[in-house]
Design a protein around this motif. Structure first.
Motif, mmCIF file in Angstrom:
data_model
loop_
_atom_site.group_PDB
_atom_site.id
_atom_site.type_symbol
_atom_site.label_atom_id
_atom_site.label_comp_id
_atom_site.label_asym_id
_atom_site.label_seq_id
_atom_site.Cartn_x
_atom_site.Cartn_y
_atom_site.Cartn_z
ATOM 1 N N PHE A 90 0.831 -1.193 0.000
ATOM 2 C CA PHE A 90 0.000 0.000 0.000
ATOM 3 C C PHE A 90 0.874 1.254 0.000
ATOM 4 O O PHE A 90 0.663 2.176 -0.784
ATOM 5 C CB PHE A 90 -0.939 0.013 1.209
ATOM 6 C CG PHE A 90 -1.690 1.299 1.362
ATOM 7 C CD1 PHE A 90 -2.833 1.529 0.621
ATOM 8 C CD2 PHE A 90 -1.245 2.289 2.222
ATOM 9 C CE1 PHE A 90 -3.531 2.730 0.734
ATOM 10 C CE2 PHE A 90 -1.918 3.487 2.352
ATOM 11 C CZ PHE A 90 -3.074 3.716 1.604
ATOM 12 N N PHE A 91 1.862 1.296 0.880
ATOM 13 C CA PHE A 91 2.698 2.485 0.969
ATOM 14 C C PHE A 91 3.651 2.604 -0.207
ATOM 15 O O PHE A 91 4.056 3.711 -0.555
ATOM 16 C CB PHE A 91 3.438 2.530 2.307
ATOM 17 C CG PHE A 91 2.547 2.927 3.450
ATOM 18 C CD1 PHE A 91 2.030 4.208 3.517
ATOM 19 C CD2 PHE A 91 2.190 2.023 4.434
ATOM 20 C CE1 PHE A 91 1.189 4.596 4.552
ATOM 21 C CE2 PHE A 91 1.343 2.392 5.462
ATOM 22 C CZ PHE A 91 0.837 3.684 5.524
ATOM 23 N N GLN A 92 3.984 1.508 -0.850
ATOM 24 C CA GLN A 92 4.805 1.569 -2.061
ATOM 25 C C GLN A 92 4.008 2.176 -3.222
ATOM 26 O O GLN A 92 4.562 2.845 -4.088
ATOM 27 C CB GLN A 92 5.316 0.184 -2.448
ATOM 28 C CG GLN A 92 6.275 -0.428 -1.458
ATOM 29 C CD GLN A 92 7.465 0.468 -1.180
ATOM 30 O OE1 GLN A 92 8.165 0.894 -2.086
ATOM 31 N NE2 GLN A 92 7.690 0.768 0.090
ATOM 32 N N ALA A 93 2.705 1.893 -3.230
ATOM 33 C CA ALA A 93 1.853 2.354 -4.318
ATOM 34 C C ALA A 93 1.400 3.808 -4.141
ATOM 35 O O ALA A 93 0.927 4.426 -5.090
ATOM 36 C CB ALA A 93 0.620 1.458 -4.434
ATOM 37 N N THR A 94 1.529 4.323 -2.925
ATOM 38 C CA THR A 94 1.049 5.704 -2.694
ATOM 39 C C THR A 94 2.185 6.693 -2.669
ATOM 40 O O THR A 94 3.313 6.409 -2.657
ATOM 41 C CB THR A 94 0.267 5.820 -1.371
ATOM 42 O OG1 THR A 94 1.080 5.374 -0.295
ATOM 43 C CG2 THR A 94 -1.005 5.032 -1.445
#
Length: 147
Positions: free
Chosen positions: A143-147
């Motif tokens: 999730f944090f890689q994608a945001t």
């Protein structure tokens, strides 16, 4: 009856909803706790440590409930009478096989079968927790890689 969620601050209500969804998703109900986790992270990324812990605890508790139902099944049917290749596989691998309990469809069956086979509860709980935590940690990281 009052709306309990309205009585809680928004963060606590969101975490409570995640706990319930994670618990129910680990039973035979067709729910996706990952969706609840990602929705919570999208709304409140600052809650990621609490969300990770709550999802792990809820999902592990749901799987342990399924495991307990399997243990109760031993009362109705003697495990020796229902030998199967899946049961033999789980018996050979033991509690570490429950790292896979997060898998769709397979995970619920593993938990029931582990209880039915009488695998020891403490190692089962440990391996379940590790598998669930790893799955949710990967989701949070992605999730944090994608945001």
């Amino acid at each position: 009856m009052p709306d309990l969620a309205a009585l809680l601050p928004p963060a606590e209500a969101s975490l409570l909803a995640l706990l319930v969804a994670s618990f129910l998703a680990a039973t035979l109900l067709p729910l996706a706790s990952e969706v609840w986790l990602l929705a919570l992270l999208a709304a409140r990324p600052d809650l990621w440590p609490a969300a990770l812990a709550v999802a792990t605890v809820g999902n592990t508790a749901g799987s342990l409930t399924t495991y307990a139902l399997g243990r109760l099944g031993r009362i109705a049917v003697d495990p020796a009478t229902l030998a199967s290749p899946r049961a033999a596989w789980l018996q050979r691998r033991g509690p570490p096989a429950l790292l896979l309990a997060w898998l769709p469809f397979v995970g619920d069956a593993l938990c029931v079968l582990a209880g039915w086979l009488g695998l020891p509860a403490l190692p089962v709980a440990l391996w379940l927790t590790l598998g669930k935590l790893a799955r949710y940690a990967v989701l949070v990281w992605l999730f944090f890689q994608a945001t």
